[in-house]
Design an enzyme around this catalytic site. Structure first.
Site, PDB file in Angstrom:
ATOM      1  CG  ASP A  52       9.448 -10.444  22.560  1.00 49.80           C
ATOM      2  OD1 ASP A  52       9.037 -10.169  21.412  1.00 49.80           O
ATOM      3  OD2 ASP A  52      10.478 -11.106  22.772  1.00 49.80           O
ATOM      4  CG  HIS A  53       8.470 -14.449  21.480  1.00 46.11           C
ATOM      5  ND1 HIS A  53       8.252 -15.178  20.329  1.00 46.11           N
ATOM      6  CD2 HIS A  53       9.715 -13.934  21.374  1.00 46.11           C
ATOM      7  CE1 HIS A  53       9.337 -15.111  19.555  1.00 46.11           C
ATOM      8  NE2 HIS A  53      10.226 -14.359  20.162  1.00 46.11           N
ATOM      9  CG  HIS A  66      12.465 -12.568  16.969  1.00 45.07           C
ATOM     10  ND1 HIS A  66      11.345 -13.130  17.549  1.00 45.07           N
ATOM     11  CD2 HIS A  66      12.115 -11.288  16.690  1.00 45.07           C
ATOM     12  CE1 HIS A  66      10.365 -12.240  17.603  1.00 45.07           C
ATOM     13  NE2 HIS A  66      10.815 -11.114  17.085  1.00 45.07           N
TER      14      HIS A  66
END
Length: 303
Positions: A84-85, A216
């Site tokens: 993620d990210h 998110h």
């Protein structure tokens, strides 16, 4: 159960009009809690390891990825492993070898044209290695280092923060992403569930964008708002801070009662249980038990 791909879980939920929740994993206890919560809810879930979590573990992706994958494989619930990210190209390139079938590449801090170019390159790499790729357009904000002039982290209601539907349509076409995280009123790192989402904008984005939408900052969104968001078109629902709040609250309460305890197992056990209850609650909100998001056939594996 073998790992199931994030893309498979999202596709099944999207087709059924349900959501699938994705939970950020920092420690082994986080991963165990996600598995236990998914089993209790009878639903599928995604275990997410963020670039920040990798940095916390000394920049070493392998150990935390291996631990999360081992927990997922030992579970009776359908679970996926997602990176993620990711902002670092080096971390992106390490993802396939570490067992990730999906990645969220985050170039949202860049100007639009640079975001498109960087994300398109990430998608080419990801697809060449069998990975499902998510990206972000707009600025969800709330993370350290996401400045909003004079106010610290970017505010979810700041001018220009929210995702424009026409720009989103162009962005998806230009980059080839498999899912799009959009800014619609939530914010990362919220410790109170007070966010009010722009459901009209979610509907516009759903009509404009041919890929599943991702929310998110869902820790700060009340259950009713999450249900409406899924009904409006959100599919993947990301949760992180709510697990950390459950863990920290349980540890704090235990040590206030028993301040002389030094064995971490004594306070991590209730902390893990509190996180598992939080996971189950979010899953029941966005992914009804027994629904298609949780009905992945045994042995199914996809990126």
């Amino acid at each position: 159960m073998p790992l199931v791909g994030t893309g498979e879980l999202v596709a099944r939920a999207h087709a059924a009009g349900h959501g699938v929740a994705a939970f950020n994993v920092i420690t082994l206890e986080h991963a165990e809690a996600v598995a236990a919560g998914a089993e209790a809810a009878g639903a599928a879930a995604v275990l997410q390891v963020s670039e920040n979590a990798v940095r916390f573990h000394g920049g070493r992706l392998g150990p935390v990825a291996a631990a999360a994958a081992a927990v997922a494989r030992a579970s009776s619930a359908p679970l996926a492993l997602h990176l993620d990210h990711v902002e670092s190209p080096e971390l992106l390139r390490a993802a396939p070898g570490a067992g990730f079938g999906s990645v969220m590449f985050d170039a949202s801090k860049l100007p639009y044209a640079e975001n498109v170019a960087a994300t398109a390159e990430a998608v080419r790499f990801g697809h060449a290695h069998g990975m499902w790729v998510e990206a972000e357009l707009g600025r969800v904000g709330g993370k350290p280092g996401d400045p909003s002039p004079g106010r610290g982290p970017l505010d979810a209601h700041a001018p220009g923060a929210r995702t424009d539907p026409e720009e989103a349509r162009e962005y998806v076409a230009a980059t080839g992403v498999d899912a799009l995280a959009v800014a619609v009123g939530s914010s990362h790192a919220m410790t109170e569930r007070t966010a009010a989402l722009d459901h009209g904008l979610i509907g516009e984005l759903r009509r404009a964008v041919p890929v599943p939408l991702v929310l998110h900052g869902s820790s700060g969104v009340p259950d009713g708002e999450l249900r409406r968001a899924v009904a409006s078109g959100m599919v993947k629902i990301n949760v992180g801070t709510a697990l950390n709040a459950a863990l920290t609250g349980a540890v704090r309460a235990f040590l206030e009662r028993e301040p002389r305890v030094v064995d971490p197992r004594r306070y991590l056990a209730p902390a893990r249980e509190a996180m598992a209850e939080t996971v189950a609650s979010f899953l029941r909100t966005v992914s009804p038990a027994g629904g298609p998001a949780g009905a992945v056939p045994a042995g199914a594996v996809s990126p």
